[in-house]
Structures are given as structure tokens and as C-alpha cells.
Design a protein around this motif. Structure first.
Motif, PDB file in Angstrom:
ATOM      1  N   PHE A  76       0.855  -1.186   0.000  1.00  0.00           N
ATOM      2  CA  PHE A  76       0.000   0.000   0.000  1.00  0.00           C
ATOM      3  C   PHE A  76       0.895   1.240   0.000  1.00  0.00           C
ATOM      4  O   PHE A  76       1.891   1.277   0.701  1.00  0.00           O
ATOM      5  CB  PHE A  76      -0.895  -0.028   1.244  1.00  0.00           C
ATOM      6  N   ARG A 191     -11.873  -5.313  12.266  1.00  0.00           N
ATOM      7  CA  ARG A 191     -12.238  -4.667  11.009  1.00  0.00           C
ATOM      8  C   ARG A 191     -11.973  -3.175  11.115  1.00  0.00           C
ATOM      9  O   ARG A 191     -12.417  -2.525  12.029  1.00  0.00           O
ATOM     10  CB  ARG A 191     -13.720  -4.897  10.716  1.00  0.00           C
ATOM     11  N   PHE A 194     -14.774  -0.628  11.563  1.00  0.00           N
ATOM     12  CA  PHE A 194     -15.487  -0.663  12.828  1.00  0.00           C
ATOM     13  C   PHE A 194     -14.540  -0.436  14.002  1.00  0.00           C
ATOM     14  O   PHE A 194     -14.910  -0.632  15.141  1.00  0.00           O
ATOM     15  CB  PHE A 194     -16.158  -2.036  13.032  1.00  0.00           C
ATOM     16  N   GLN A 335     -11.869 -15.948  15.111  1.00  0.00           N
ATOM     17  CA  GLN A 335     -12.948 -14.994  15.343  1.00  0.00           C
ATOM     18  C   GLN A 335     -14.043 -15.089  14.295  1.00  0.00           C
ATOM     19  O   GLN A 335     -15.153 -14.591  14.518  1.00  0.00           O
ATOM     20  CB  GLN A 335     -12.395 -13.560  15.326  1.00  0.00           C
ATOM     21  N   CYS A 336     -13.722 -15.646  13.149  1.00  0.00           N
ATOM     22  CA  CYS A 336     -14.660 -15.639  12.031  1.00  0.00           C
ATOM     23  C   CYS A 336     -14.960 -17.058  11.576  1.00  0.00           C
ATOM     24  O   CYS A 336     -14.040 -17.838  11.328  1.00  0.00           O
ATOM     25  CB  CYS A 336     -14.077 -14.863  10.855  1.00  0.00           C
ATOM     26  N   PRO A 338     -16.087 -18.452   8.687  1.00  0.00           N
ATOM     27  CA  PRO A 338     -15.518 -18.966   7.434  1.00  0.00           C
ATOM     28  C   PRO A 338     -14.033 -19.296   7.559  1.00  0.00           C
ATOM     29  O   PRO A 338     -13.561 -20.246   6.937  1.00  0.00           O
ATOM     30  CB  PRO A 338     -15.734 -17.813   6.447  1.00  0.00           C
ATOM     31  N   HIS A 341     -13.751 -22.503  10.293  1.00  0.00           N
ATOM     32  CA  HIS A 341     -14.270 -23.743   9.724  1.00  0.00           C
ATOM     33  C   HIS A 341     -13.674 -24.023   8.351  1.00  0.00           C
ATOM     34  O   HIS A 341     -13.346 -25.168   8.018  1.00  0.00           O
ATOM     35  CB  HIS A 341     -15.797 -23.675   9.618  1.00  0.00           C
ATOM     36  N   ARG A 376     -13.366 -13.540   2.619  1.00  0.00           N
ATOM     37  CA  ARG A 376     -14.226 -13.797   3.772  1.00  0.00           C
ATOM     38  C   ARG A 376     -13.491 -13.460   5.053  1.00  0.00           C
ATOM     39  O   ARG A 376     -12.264 -13.343   5.083  1.00  0.00           O
ATOM     40  CB  ARG A 376     -14.660 -15.277   3.815  1.00  0.00           C
ATOM     41  N   GLY A 377     -14.263 -13.317   6.130  1.00  0.00           N
ATOM     42  CA  GLY A 377     -13.635 -13.124   7.423  1.00  0.00           C
ATOM     43  C   GLY A 377     -13.190 -11.695   7.678  1.00  0.00           C
ATOM     44  O   GLY A 377     -13.400 -10.802   6.872  1.00  0.00           O
ATOM     45  N   GLY A 378     -12.587 -11.485   8.819  1.00  0.00           N
ATOM     46  CA  GLY A 378     -12.257 -10.148   9.274  1.00  0.00           C
ATOM     47  C   GLY A 378     -10.875  -9.643   8.920  1.00  0.00           C
ATOM     48  O   GLY A 378     -10.519  -8.515   9.269  1.00  0.00           O
TER      49      GLY A 378
ATOM     50  N   PRO B   2      -7.277   0.558  -1.889  1.00  0.00           N
ATOM     51  CA  PRO B   2      -8.712   0.563  -1.553  1.00  0.00           C
ATOM     52  C   PRO B   2      -9.557   0.724  -2.813  1.00  0.00           C
ATOM     53  O   PRO B   2      -9.190   1.426  -3.733  1.00  0.00           O
ATOM     54  CB  PRO B   2      -8.863   1.772  -0.636  1.00  0.00           C
ATOM     55  N   ALA B  13     -21.472  -3.581   4.723  1.00  0.00           N
ATOM     56  CA  ALA B  13     -20.166  -4.087   5.128  1.00  0.00           C
ATOM     57  C   ALA B  13     -20.345  -5.008   6.323  1.00  0.00           C
ATOM     58  O   ALA B  13     -21.067  -4.686   7.267  1.00  0.00           O
ATOM     59  CB  ALA B  13     -19.232  -2.939   5.488  1.00  0.00           C
ATOM     60  N   LEU B  14     -19.672  -6.149   6.261  1.00  0.00           N
ATOM     61  CA  LEU B  14     -19.796  -7.147   7.314  1.00  0.00           C
ATOM     62  C   LEU B  14     -18.528  -7.181   8.142  1.00  0.00           C
ATOM     63  O   LEU B  14     -17.421  -7.230   7.593  1.00  0.00           O
ATOM     64  CB  LEU B  14     -20.024  -8.534   6.695  1.00  0.00           C
ATOM     65  N   ASP B  15     -18.672  -7.160   9.460  1.00  0.00           N
ATOM     66  CA  ASP B  15     -17.535  -7.403  10.340  1.00  0.00           C
ATOM     67  C   ASP B  15     -17.489  -8.902  10.612  1.00  0.00           C
ATOM     68  O   ASP B  15     -18.245  -9.427  11.426  1.00  0.00           O
ATOM     69  CB  ASP B  15     -17.707  -6.625  11.644  1.00  0.00           C
ATOM     70  N   GLY B  16     -16.612  -9.590   9.893  1.00  0.00           N
ATOM     71  CA  GLY B  16     -16.516 -11.041  10.022  1.00  0.00           C
ATOM     72  C   GLY B  16     -16.190 -11.496  11.423  1.00  0.00           C
ATOM     73  O   GLY B  16     -16.502 -12.624  11.807  1.00  0.00           O
ATOM     74  N   THR B  17     -15.546 -10.613  12.217  1.00  0.00           N
ATOM     75  CA  THR B  17     -15.179 -11.028  13.574  1.00  0.00           C
ATOM     76  C   THR B  17     -16.387 -11.035  14.505  1.00  0.00           C
ATOM     77  O   THR B  17     -16.329 -11.576  15.598  1.00  0.00           O
ATOM     78  CB  THR B  17     -14.102 -10.123  14.176  1.00  0.00           C
ATOM     79  N   ASP B  36     -23.323 -19.012   3.959  1.00  0.00           N
ATOM     80  CA  ASP B  36     -22.432 -20.058   3.467  1.00  0.00           C
ATOM     81  C   ASP B  36     -22.790 -21.399   4.106  1.00  0.00           C
ATOM     82  O   ASP B  36     -23.756 -21.516   4.846  1.00  0.00           O
ATOM     83  CB  ASP B  36     -20.964 -19.681   3.696  1.00  0.00           C
ATOM     84  N   GLN B  37     -21.969 -22.420   3.796  1.00  0.00           N
ATOM     85  CA  GLN B  37     -22.290 -23.781   4.263  1.00  0.00           C
ATOM     86  C   GLN B  37     -22.239 -23.919   5.775  1.00  0.00           C
ATOM     87  O   GLN B  37     -22.712 -24.902   6.322  1.00  0.00           O
ATOM     88  CB  GLN B  37     -21.375 -24.826   3.599  1.00  0.00           C
ATOM     89  N   TRP B  38     -21.632 -22.951   6.464  1.00  0.00           N
ATOM     90  CA  TRP B  38     -21.598 -23.009   7.937  1.00  0.00           C
ATOM     91  C   TRP B  38     -22.586 -22.019   8.552  1.00  0.00           C
ATOM     92  O   TRP B  38     -22.650 -21.895   9.775  1.00  0.00           O
ATOM     93  CB  TRP B  38     -20.184 -22.697   8.442  1.00  0.00           C
ATOM     94  N   TYR B  40     -22.721 -18.642   7.984  1.00  0.00           N
ATOM     95  CA  TYR B  40     -22.230 -17.266   8.133  1.00  0.00           C
ATOM     96  C   TYR B  40     -22.580 -16.435   6.899  1.00  0.00           C
ATOM     97  O   TYR B  40     -22.734 -16.958   5.806  1.00  0.00           O
ATOM     98  CB  TYR B  40     -20.725 -17.257   8.379  1.00  0.00           C
ATOM     99  N   ALA B  41     -22.689 -15.138   7.107  1.00  0.00           N
ATOM    100  CA  ALA B  41     -23.149 -14.257   6.038  1.00  0.00           C
ATOM    101  C   ALA B  41     -22.099 -14.061   4.958  1.00  0.00           C
ATOM    102  O   ALA B  41     -20.913 -13.900   5.236  1.00  0.00           O
ATOM    103  CB  ALA B  41     -23.540 -12.899   6.631  1.00  0.00           C
ATOM    104  N   VAL B  42     -22.564 -14.108   3.714  1.00  0.00           N
ATOM    105  CA  VAL B  42     -21.752 -13.723   2.563  1.00  0.00           C
ATOM    106  C   VAL B  42     -22.428 -12.482   2.009  1.00  0.00           C
ATOM    107  O   VAL B  42     -23.557 -12.558   1.523  1.00  0.00           O
ATOM    108  CB  VAL B  42     -21.711 -14.833   1.484  1.00  0.00           C
ATOM    109  N   ALA B  68     -22.976  -7.084  13.534  1.00  0.00           N
ATOM    110  CA  ALA B  68     -21.898  -7.364  12.599  1.00  0.00           C
ATOM    111  C   ALA B  68     -22.064  -6.670  11.260  1.00  0.00           C
ATOM    112  O   ALA B  68     -21.120  -6.605  10.473  1.00  0.00           O
ATOM    113  CB  ALA B  68     -21.809  -8.877  12.357  1.00  0.00           C
ATOM    114  N   VAL B  70     -23.232  -3.389   8.907  1.00  0.00           N
ATOM    115  CA  VAL B  70     -23.572  -1.970   8.836  1.00  0.00           C
ATOM    116  C   VAL B  70     -23.847  -1.588   7.394  1.00  0.00           C
ATOM    117  O   VAL B  70     -23.335  -2.203   6.464  1.00  0.00           O
ATOM    118  CB  VAL B  70     -22.453  -1.044   9.384  1.00  0.00           C
TER     119      VAL B  70
END
Lengths: 428, 80
Positions: A76, A191, A194, A335-336, A338, A341, A376-378, B2, B13-17, B36-38, B40-42, B68, B70
Motif C-alpha cells: 500500500f 475490522r 469498525f 474470530q470468524c 468462514p 471452519h 471472507r472473514g475479518g 482501496p 459491510a460485514l464485520d466477520g469477527t 455459506d455452508q456453515w 455465516y453471512a456472505v 456485525a 452496517v
């Protein structure tokens, strides 16, 4: 300013644009050789002159003109990153945690050129109008040397410098995890959009990026851009791991260089079947293409954290990748969903491939699983592992095919270094 | 680098954590959110311009028990 010490490298360019610590013509690695230990404050000032800091605006302009891209992995633009933090008087954090198992470039800078890292922290702090900077570094991976260096410094440029010990895990070096640790959190990825107000008041730069700032502040943008390429100016450090003859050594690239030429310049033993570029969450490149692959920032294959790891002759790419996926899956912060797992399932699937218990349809499902984990994920962890997995399935397609027909892995040796393997690998 | 944002459009926007796979969001705004298959949101993060989708996206974000999700407002990087 000892301009000659900086300009001298243009008249005595290292052979093939590749330099080792202490070589004449190096930039970051210029100065005393490893035998001399850490370059002292006095010696560095004698070699390079004092660090003169301009105004925050001038400092940011200089960094912008240089075109410096971050050396931590994401590449970056450093000027953009510092500009975004400039309004808040942010705490500068220099990330020298170097959790990537095979990487040694940041540790080398901390051990042998600590005052480049510390000067760079001061430059970054000035750029964001801040008064504090912290180096996030393990004591035994350069932190002790930095601590000794801190005690030597007789000028601080108005910046209070400190050290912070990271947690002993791979994810501790992820930049939002760094910010979280410095804000008093658990040191796990957060994230950015956030992020808490406290975490937002930090800006994280890589240790090598900081070292470049230290030289840039003395040499200027034109000097800086005389190395590297137009798209990605400046020299860059790479760590040679695995099959290269001098495994674990760090070299400085003054310009993009073909991997084959880099191997020859550093004494590699031959043509590897494949090379993993950019760290363990990186990209496998087939041996046939590898020799001609241009290694440098902004190249066709992302250089990431700068690790180049050839596959050892006796190793199997599938088994090696399975081992890396298992390690990276274990290092998930958990924490996430996807990531937790998905990487666990990806590791199990690669184990099955290496053991010869997977079938053709399982290969396709593995590929689809990896693809589904991108983005996926954070944080970028699952994307990195997906990249490793997808490139392995492509580059080692023949081995994958043999394994999916029921052949267990015949590999005898396992080459790429991993810390503290707690679980035995099923195929050893 | 970005991704450049359309300053006139909102995006999810999803906070995956924080996502724990409750799945309410996918019911509220299926045109942008799947599971998804578990479980969780996609979440599709492309700009939302259609008013009814925007309303559903806003409800989905408000409905998340984990906080999670926004809806990022135009030309801003925070807030609901």
C-alpha cells in the motif's frame, strides 16, 4: 548529510543488482558486515549524517514523491497511509513482529541496522504530526538489539520511542491486530471500518518500510527512485528460504531481477520444481517459469512479505502445501466462522490428498472451497491461504492427479520451516 | 489499494469477527446477503442504489443481533 554514502551505490552497483549485508552498493544493507554486529548510533551518524526532519507537510510530500510502497505485504502506498492518519496525531507503530515463519528481513534490520528502523519511526511520526512511535518486536527477534540501540540515541527529533512485545502467534502481525494490541486489546484482527476510536489512532508500518523512510529522508525522492522500478520504486529485501543454498539469508534487490539470476548470485543448487513466492500464504510458481520470473515489488507475482521458498528436491508440493495449510489453519484467530471452519476443512482436504485418500471429485471440491474463502472473514488470512491452495492445485496438478488416483505421498523430506509443530503430520 | 467508492451510493459491510451466523440478515435482504455452508453471512459489497433494496439492507443491518452488519453511508467510512 553524507550524500556520498547514499549516492556511492549508483557508481558501485552490486553484481546483478543483488546485495548482501555490508556490500558496497547496497542501500538498506550498506554499512558494516554482519561480523560487526549492530551498527551503533555513532557509526550510523558518521556514515549517513544526522536525521533532519522537515515539517509534517514536507515529510508527507517527500514520501509521496518517492512512491514508496509498504514492504509488509500489501504494498500500500505509504504516503496515503500516513496522510490518512495525519489529522489525528496518530501513534506510529513499526511492525517488526515478522510472524511469517521463514521471513528474516525485519529481524535482520532490527539486529544490524536498528537505527535505520528507529530513524524511520521518527520520520513516520513527523509525517503524522505525532510525538510517539513504538516498535512492535519480539525481544529475541531483534527487540533486544533495538532496546540497546534506544539507549544509545542522543537525539530524538521530538519523538518518544518505545518497544512493545507481541504475542507469539502468526496473526499477531496482522496490522489491525497490531493496532488492537497497542490499544490494550487482545491483539487480534479488528475490522478497520469498525475500529474503536483508540485503535484508529494508530498507524502501522512495516520495519523495512521504516528503514526506507530513514534513507529517503537523507537521500531524497530522486535518489530513492533510482532503485527498483517506476511502478514500485526503491530497493527491496527478500528472504531466501528452503532450497536456496544459503537458506535464511536476506538479500537486497536494487532492481527487479530474474529468479534464476538471483539463485545464481546467491549460490542456489539447481532448478527447483517450484518456488513459493511471497510467504507461506503466497503463490506457487512452477519451476519452468520460475527461472525467468522477475522478482521485485509490483511484479507479476506479488512479493508479499518477501519470502522466496523453493521446493526441496525430495519434497512433494502437495505434502508441503498440506503442511502449510494445516499450520495456517491452526494460526487462525478463530474470530470468524468462514476462517475457522473453512481453513480447518481445507487442511483436512489437503491431508487427504497427500495421503492418497481423496478422489477426483474431492479435488474439485477442494478447489471450490478455497475459492469460496477469498475475501471472507475479518482480515486477509483466509484469502492468503486460498491463494496458496489454489496455486498449489494448479502448479502441482500432476501430483494432485496421482494422489487422487490413490497414491500416497512418496516424499521423504519436508523442507519449509515451521515453528513449534504441535501436531504430527499424518503423512510422516 | 482501496476500492474506489461511488460517493452517491451506500453499501453493506460485514464485520466477520462479529458474525455468529444468526442468519436474520439473509432473510431481510436476500438480494445482497446469502449464508455459506456453515451459516455465516456472505455479503455483496457493491453499491446499493435501488430504494427498496436500500430499505431492506438498512433493516438487515438493524436486525443483526451481533452488530456485525452496517450500511455504510455515502462518502463516509463509519456509522449506520
Amino acid at each position: 548529510m553524507r550524500a556520498g554514502a547514499l549516492l556511492g551505490d549508483e557508481r558501485a552497483a552490486p553484481v546483478g543488482g543483488v546485495a548482501l549485508l555490508g556490500d558496497e552498493g547496497a542501500r538498506l544493507l550498506a554499512g558494516p558486515s554482519a561480523d560487526a554486529g549492530a551498527e551503533s548510533f555513532a557509526a550510523q551518524r558518521a556514515r549517513l549524517g544526522p536525521l533532519v526532519l522537515g515539517t509534517p507537510e514536507d515529510t508527507r510530500s517527500l514520501i509521496g514523491a518517492s512512491g514508496l510502497l509498504g514492504r509488509g505485504g500489501a504494498e500500500f502506498p505509504t504516503a496515503l497511509k500516513l496522510a490518512a492518519a495525519a489529522a489525528s496525531g496518530a501513534l506510529v507503530v513499526v511492525n517488526a513482529s515478522e510472524g511469517e515463519p521463514a521471513s528474516r528481513k525485519d529481524e535482520l534490520l532490527c539486529r544490524f541496522r536498528p537505527h535505520l528502523v528507529l530513524d524511520g519511526a521518527c520520520v513516520a511520526a513527523r509525517a503524522v504530526s505525532g510525538a510517539r512511535a513504538v516498535v512492535y518486536v519480539h525481544r529475541r527477534r531483534g527487540g533486544a538489539a533495538l532496546g540497546a540501540a534506544l539507549a544509545e540515541r542522543t537525539e530524538d527529533g521530538g519523538v518518544a520511542l518505545g518497544l512493545h512485545e507481541p504475542a507469539e502467534r502468526y496473526i499477531a502481525g496482522e496490522s489491525s491486530a497490531v493496532a488492537d494490541a497497542l490499544a490494550g486489546g487482545a491483539g487480534l484482527p479488528r475490522r478497520r471500518s469498525f475500529a474503536s476510536a483508540r485503535a484508529r489512532a494508530t498507524v502501522v508500518i512495516n520495519a523495512e518500510t521504516a528503514a526506507h523512510l530513514a534513507l529517503l529522508a537523507r537521500g531524497g525522492a530522486a535518489w530513492f527512485r533510482a532503485a527498483g522500478s517506476d511502478a514500485a520504486p526503491g530497493s527491496t529485501l527478500v528472504t531466501l528460504a528452503g532450497g536456496f543454498a544459503r537458506a535464511g539469508s536476506v538479500v537486497e534487490l536494487l532492481a527487479p531481477v530474474a529468479l534464476g539470476r538471483l539463485a545464481a548470485a546467491t549460490g542456489s543448487l539447481g532448478a527447483p520444481e517450484a518456488v513459493l513466492v511471497g510467504g507461506y500464504a503466497g503463490t506457487w510458481v512452477p519451476g519452468a517459469a520460475a527461472a525467468g520470473l522477475s522478482i521485485g515489488r509490483g511484479g507479476a507475482v506479488p512479493l508479499g512479505c518477501g519470502v522466496l521458498a523453493p521446493l526441496e528436491g525430495a519434497s512433494c508440493g502437495v505434502a508441503e502445501t498440506a503442511r502449510l495449510v494445516r499450520y495456517l489453519a491452526r494460526e487462525s484467530s478463530g474470530q470468524c466462522g468462514p476462517c475457522l471452519h473453512g481453513l480447518a476443512e481445507l487442511a483436512a482436504r489437503f491431508d487427504a490428498l497427500a495421503l492418497g485418500t481423496a478422489r477426483r471429485r474431492d479435488v474439485e471440491r477442494t478447489r471450490a472451497l478455497a475459492a469460496s474463502l477469498r475475501g471472507r472473514g475479518g482480515c486477509g488470512h483466509p484469502t492468503g491461504v486460498a491463494q496458496l491452495a489454489e496455486s498449489a492445485l494448479e502448479v502441482f496438478a500432476d501430483e494432485v492427479h496421482r494422489h487422487s488416483a490413490g497414491a500416497a505421498c512418496a516424499a521423504k523430506a519436508v523442507g519449509l520451516p515451521l515453528p513449534r509443530e504441535e501436531q504430527p503430520c499424518p503423512w510422516r | 489499494m482501496p476500492v474506489a467508492l461511488n460517493p452517491r451510493a451506500a453499501r453493506l459491510a460485514l464485520d466477520g469477527t462479529r458474525c455468529d451466523g444468526h442468519g436474520i440478515c439473509a432473510l431481510r435482504c436476500p438480494e445482497r446477503i446469502a449464508l455459506d455452508q456453515w451459516g455465516y453471512a456472505v455479503v455483496a459489497d457493491d453499491p446499493i442504489v435501488e430504494p427498496r433494496t436500500l430499505a431492506r439492507a438498512r433493516r438487515a443491518a438493524a436486525a443483526c443481533p451481533a452488530g456485525a452488519l452496517v450500511l455504510l453511508a455515502p462518502a463516509s467510512s463509519a456509522g449506520r
